[in-house]
Enzyme design. Structure first.
Site, PDB file in Angstrom:
ATOM      1  N   PRO A 191       0.791  -1.222   0.000  1.00  0.00           N
ATOM      2  CA  PRO A 191       0.000   0.000   0.000  1.00  0.00           C
ATOM      3  C   PRO A 191       0.828   1.279   0.000  1.00  0.00           C
ATOM      4  O   PRO A 191       1.836   1.380   0.714  1.00  0.00           O
ATOM      5  CB  PRO A 191      -0.795  -0.099   1.316  1.00  0.00           C
ATOM      6  CG  PRO A 191      -0.854  -1.535   1.623  1.00  0.00           C
ATOM      7  CD  PRO A 191       0.388  -2.151   1.056  1.00  0.00           C
ATOM      8  N   ASN A 192       0.369   2.212  -0.798  1.00  0.00           N
ATOM      9  CA  ASN A 192       0.888   3.587  -0.867  1.00  0.00           C
ATOM     10  C   ASN A 192       2.243   3.721  -1.560  1.00  0.00           C
ATOM     11  O   ASN A 192       2.725   4.843  -1.749  1.00  0.00           O
ATOM     12  CB  ASN A 192       0.941   4.227   0.534  1.00  0.00           C
ATOM     13  CG  ASN A 192      -0.424   4.250   1.189  1.00  0.00           C
ATOM     14  OD1 ASN A 192      -1.369   4.773   0.597  1.00  0.00           O
ATOM     15  ND2 ASN A 192      -0.561   3.648   2.359  1.00  0.00           N
TER      16      ASN A 192
ATOM     17  N   ARG B 241       5.102  11.265  -2.127  1.00  0.00           N
ATOM     18  CA  ARG B 241       4.727  10.898  -0.757  1.00  0.00           C
ATOM     19  C   ARG B 241       5.895  11.169   0.208  1.00  0.00           C
ATOM     20  O   ARG B 241       6.947  10.519   0.101  1.00  0.00           O
ATOM     21  CB  ARG B 241       4.408   9.398  -0.754  1.00  0.00           C
ATOM     22  CG  ARG B 241       4.141   8.818   0.591  1.00  0.00           C
ATOM     23  CD  ARG B 241       4.119   7.299   0.513  1.00  0.00           C
ATOM     24  NE  ARG B 241       3.792   6.777   1.820  1.00  0.00           N
ATOM     25  CZ  ARG B 241       4.037   5.537   2.208  1.00  0.00           C
ATOM     26  NH1 ARG B 241       4.603   4.685   1.378  1.00  0.00           N
ATOM     27  NH2 ARG B 241       3.722   5.149   3.416  1.00  0.00           N
TER      28      ARG B 241
ATOM     29  N   TYR C  37      10.951   9.273   2.128  1.00  0.00           N
ATOM     30  CA  TYR C  37      11.091   8.233   1.107  1.00  0.00           C
ATOM     31  C   TYR C  37      11.886   8.666  -0.121  1.00  0.00           C
ATOM     32  O   TYR C  37      12.111   7.861  -1.029  1.00  0.00           O
ATOM     33  CB  TYR C  37       9.694   7.745   0.675  1.00  0.00           C
ATOM     34  CG  TYR C  37       8.921   7.119   1.824  1.00  0.00           C
ATOM     35  CD1 TYR C  37       9.368   5.951   2.430  1.00  0.00           C
ATOM     36  CD2 TYR C  37       7.770   7.713   2.309  1.00  0.00           C
ATOM     37  CE1 TYR C  37       8.679   5.384   3.491  1.00  0.00           C
ATOM     38  CE2 TYR C  37       7.064   7.148   3.366  1.00  0.00           C
ATOM     39  CZ  TYR C  37       7.530   5.985   3.954  1.00  0.00           C
ATOM     40  OH  TYR C  37       6.847   5.418   5.013  1.00  0.00           O
TER      41      TYR C  37
ATOM     42  N   ASN D 143       8.100  -5.432  -0.329  1.00  0.00           N
ATOM     43  CA  ASN D 143       7.989  -4.279   0.565  1.00  0.00           C
ATOM     44  C   ASN D 143       6.514  -4.187   0.940  1.00  0.00           C
ATOM     45  O   ASN D 143       5.702  -3.710   0.151  1.00  0.00           O
ATOM     46  CB  ASN D 143       8.455  -2.986  -0.119  1.00  0.00           C
ATOM     47  CG  ASN D 143       8.381  -1.795   0.845  1.00  0.00           C
ATOM     48  OD1 ASN D 143       7.764  -1.884   1.904  1.00  0.00           O
ATOM     49  ND2 ASN D 143       9.006  -0.688   0.480  1.00  0.00           N
TER      50      ASN D 143
ATOM     51  N   ALA E 240       2.799  -0.483   5.121  1.00  0.00           N
ATOM     52  CA  ALA E 240       2.316  -0.518   6.511  1.00  0.00           C
ATOM     53  C   ALA E 240       1.799  -1.890   6.929  1.00  0.00           C
ATOM     54  O   ALA E 240       1.693  -2.177   8.136  1.00  0.00           O
ATOM     55  CB  ALA E 240       1.231   0.540   6.710  1.00  0.00           C
TER      56      ALA E 240
ATOM     57  N   HIS F 201       3.496  -4.018   9.654  1.00  0.00           N
ATOM     58  CA  HIS F 201       3.385  -3.817  11.097  1.00  0.00           C
ATOM     59  C   HIS F 201       2.192  -4.524  11.748  1.00  0.00           C
ATOM     60  O   HIS F 201       2.138  -4.618  12.966  1.00  0.00           O
ATOM     61  CB  HIS F 201       3.342  -2.307  11.391  1.00  0.00           C
ATOM     62  CG  HIS F 201       4.388  -1.543  10.632  1.00  0.00           C
ATOM     63  ND1 HIS F 201       5.741  -1.808  10.775  1.00  0.00           N
ATOM     64  CD2 HIS F 201       4.291  -0.578   9.682  1.00  0.00           C
ATOM     65  CE1 HIS F 201       6.422  -1.018   9.952  1.00  0.00           C
ATOM     66  NE2 HIS F 201       5.568  -0.259   9.272  1.00  0.00           N
TER      67      HIS F 201
ATOM     68  N   GLU G 214      12.522  -9.264   2.667  1.00  0.00           N
ATOM     69  CA  GLU G 214      11.694  -8.070   2.917  1.00  0.00           C
ATOM     70  C   GLU G 214      12.565  -6.833   2.720  1.00  0.00           C
ATOM     71  O   GLU G 214      13.748  -6.838   3.089  1.00  0.00           O
ATOM     72  CB  GLU G 214      11.173  -8.133   4.357  1.00  0.00           C
ATOM     73  CG  GLU G 214      10.294  -6.959   4.756  1.00  0.00           C
ATOM     74  CD  GLU G 214       9.589  -7.221   6.092  1.00  0.00           C
ATOM     75  OE1 GLU G 214       9.064  -8.341   6.296  1.00  0.00           O
ATOM     76  OE2 GLU G 214       9.572  -6.299   6.934  1.00  0.00           O
TER      77      GLU G 214
ATOM     78  N   HIS H 239      12.643  -2.408   3.000  1.00  0.00           N
ATOM     79  CA  HIS H 239      12.023  -1.118   3.348  1.00  0.00           C
ATOM     80  C   HIS H 239      12.943   0.004   2.916  1.00  0.00           C
ATOM     81  O   HIS H 239      14.158  -0.057   3.157  1.00  0.00           O
ATOM     82  CB  HIS H 239      11.782  -1.019   4.860  1.00  0.00           C
ATOM     83  CG  HIS H 239      10.801  -2.030   5.348  1.00  0.00           C
ATOM     84  ND1 HIS H 239       9.448  -1.906   5.129  1.00  0.00           N
ATOM     85  CD2 HIS H 239      10.987  -3.216   5.978  1.00  0.00           C
ATOM     86  CE1 HIS H 239       8.841  -2.971   5.630  1.00  0.00           C
ATOM     87  NE2 HIS H 239       9.748  -3.778   6.138  1.00  0.00           N
ATOM     88  N   LEU H 240      12.349   1.010   2.313  1.00  0.00           N
ATOM     89  CA  LEU H 240      13.137   2.172   1.883  1.00  0.00           C
ATOM     90  C   LEU H 240      13.709   2.905   3.091  1.00  0.00           C
ATOM     91  O   LEU H 240      14.878   3.310   3.098  1.00  0.00           O
ATOM     92  CB  LEU H 240      12.242   3.121   1.072  1.00  0.00           C
ATOM     93  CG  LEU H 240      11.738   2.543  -0.251  1.00  0.00           C
ATOM     94  CD1 LEU H 240      10.489   3.280  -0.718  1.00  0.00           C
ATOM     95  CD2 LEU H 240      12.833   2.616  -1.309  1.00  0.00           C
TER      96      LEU H 240
ATOM     97  N   ARG I 281      12.044   5.123  13.319  1.00  0.00           N
ATOM     98  CA  ARG I 281      10.804   5.872  13.111  1.00  0.00           C
ATOM     99  C   ARG I 281       9.813   5.673  14.269  1.00  0.00           C
ATOM    100  O   ARG I 281      10.208   5.262  15.349  1.00  0.00           O
ATOM    101  CB  ARG I 281      10.224   5.481  11.747  1.00  0.00           C
ATOM    102  CG  ARG I 281      11.210   5.801  10.596  1.00  0.00           C
ATOM    103  CD  ARG I 281      10.608   5.596   9.247  1.00  0.00           C
ATOM    104  NE  ARG I 281       9.435   6.455   9.056  1.00  0.00           N
ATOM    105  CZ  ARG I 281       8.531   6.260   8.088  1.00  0.00           C
ATOM    106  NH1 ARG I 281       8.669   5.260   7.241  1.00  0.00           N
ATOM    107  NH2 ARG I 281       7.495   7.073   7.985  1.00  0.00           N
TER     108      ARG I 281
ATOM    109  N   ARG J 221       6.047   1.474  13.868  1.00  0.00           N
ATOM    110  CA  ARG J 221       6.766   0.966  12.681  1.00  0.00           C
ATOM    111  C   ARG J 221       7.947   0.082  13.053  1.00  0.00           C
ATOM    112  O   ARG J 221       8.559  -0.560  12.209  1.00  0.00           O
ATOM    113  CB  ARG J 221       7.304   2.120  11.834  1.00  0.00           C
ATOM    114  CG  ARG J 221       6.229   2.936  11.173  1.00  0.00           C
ATOM    115  CD  ARG J 221       6.838   3.953  10.232  1.00  0.00           C
ATOM    116  NE  ARG J 221       5.925   5.040  10.024  1.00  0.00           N
ATOM    117  CZ  ARG J 221       4.921   5.035   9.139  1.00  0.00           C
ATOM    118  NH1 ARG J 221       4.738   3.999   8.344  1.00  0.00           N
ATOM    119  NH2 ARG J 221       4.118   6.071   9.033  1.00  0.00           N
TER     120      ARG J 221
HETATM  121  C1  DQA Z   1       7.928   1.324   4.285  1.00  0.00           C
HETATM  122  C2  DQA Z   1       7.845   1.606   5.791  1.00  0.00           C
HETATM  123  C3  DQA Z   1       6.419   1.445   6.304  1.00  0.00           C
HETATM  124  O1  DQA Z   1       6.358   1.759   7.698  1.00  0.00           O
HETATM  125  C4  DQA Z   1       5.481   2.368   5.567  1.00  0.00           C
HETATM  126  O2  DQA Z   1       4.157   2.153   6.004  1.00  0.00           O
HETATM  127  C5  DQA Z   1       5.603   2.261   4.107  1.00  0.00           C
HETATM  128  C6  DQA Z   1       6.926   2.168   3.509  1.00  0.00           C
HETATM  129  C7  DQA Z   1       9.335   1.617   3.727  1.00  0.00           C
HETATM  130  O3  DQA Z   1       9.602   1.178   2.607  1.00  0.00           O
HETATM  131  O4  DQA Z   1      10.126   2.308   4.365  1.00  0.00           O
HETATM  132  O5  DQA Z   1       4.616   2.319   3.375  1.00  0.00           O
HETATM  133  O6  DQA Z   1       7.650  -0.054   4.068  1.00  0.00           O
END
Ligand code: DQA
Length: 149
Positions: A10-11, A18, A23, A74, A77, A80, A98, A100-101, A107, A111
């Site tokens: 998501p997102n 964003r 990011y 990735n 959210a 979590h 896995e 994460h950027l 954070r 998270r």
């Molecule tokens: C993320 C970290 C997550 O906490 C966040 O909700 C994201 C991006 C990252 O790539 O840093 O959507 O997965």
């Protein structure tokens, strides 16, 4: 050619606009181009996807078990709190990494816990798009190790 699934949650389609202070300014298409370049160097074929839906991501994890030699994810959210995604990952027996950027440990407290991390071989955090390249290299090594055993 050996195929690796690269799934984005998501997102992540909003990358570039964003929260760029967290990011960065690269878009998901920029990251896809980098992943494809790295895949070419490693002689891997990549199936790169993004969804905002938990169920779709779970279906893709299941699909990876039949179609891919490795999986990079990735989960956004969902990392979590999605026990359903964690269960899907545990249900498939291919190398999984896995990514994460951002460094989730630096954070907000919500998270700092990943419920999906226990269901993968390893995780790469906080390196921005470089983490995607590094994860692909790690997957190549894990896939090769399996082929030899
Ligand atoms: C993320 C970290 C997550 O906490 C966040 O909700 C994201 C991006 C990252 O790539 O840093 O959507 O997965």
């Amino acid at each position: 050619m050996t195929t690796v699934f690269v799934l984005n949650g998501p997102n992540l389609n909003r990358l570039g606009v964003r929260e760029p202070h967290i990011y960065g300014t690269e878009t998901l298409s920029d990251i896809e181009a980098l992943v494809r370049q790295t895949a070419k160097e490693l002689s891997l074929s990549v199936d790169f996807r993004q969804s905002n839906s938990e169920g779709t991501l779970i279906d893709w994890v299941h699909e990876a078990a039949d179609k891919a030699a490795g999986l990079m994810l990735n989960p956004g959210a969902l990392t979590h709190y999605s026990y359903a995604l964690a269960d899907a990952l545990s249900s498939i027996d291919i190398p999984k990494v896995e990514v994460h950027l951002s460094n989730i440990h630096k954070r907000e407290s919500f998270r700092q816990r990943s419920v999906t991390a226990a269901a993968v071989d390893g995780a790469i955090l906080g390196l921005g798009s470089t983490g995607y390249s590094a994860a692909l290299q790690a997957l190549k090594t894990l896939i090769n190790k399996r082929a030899k055993s």
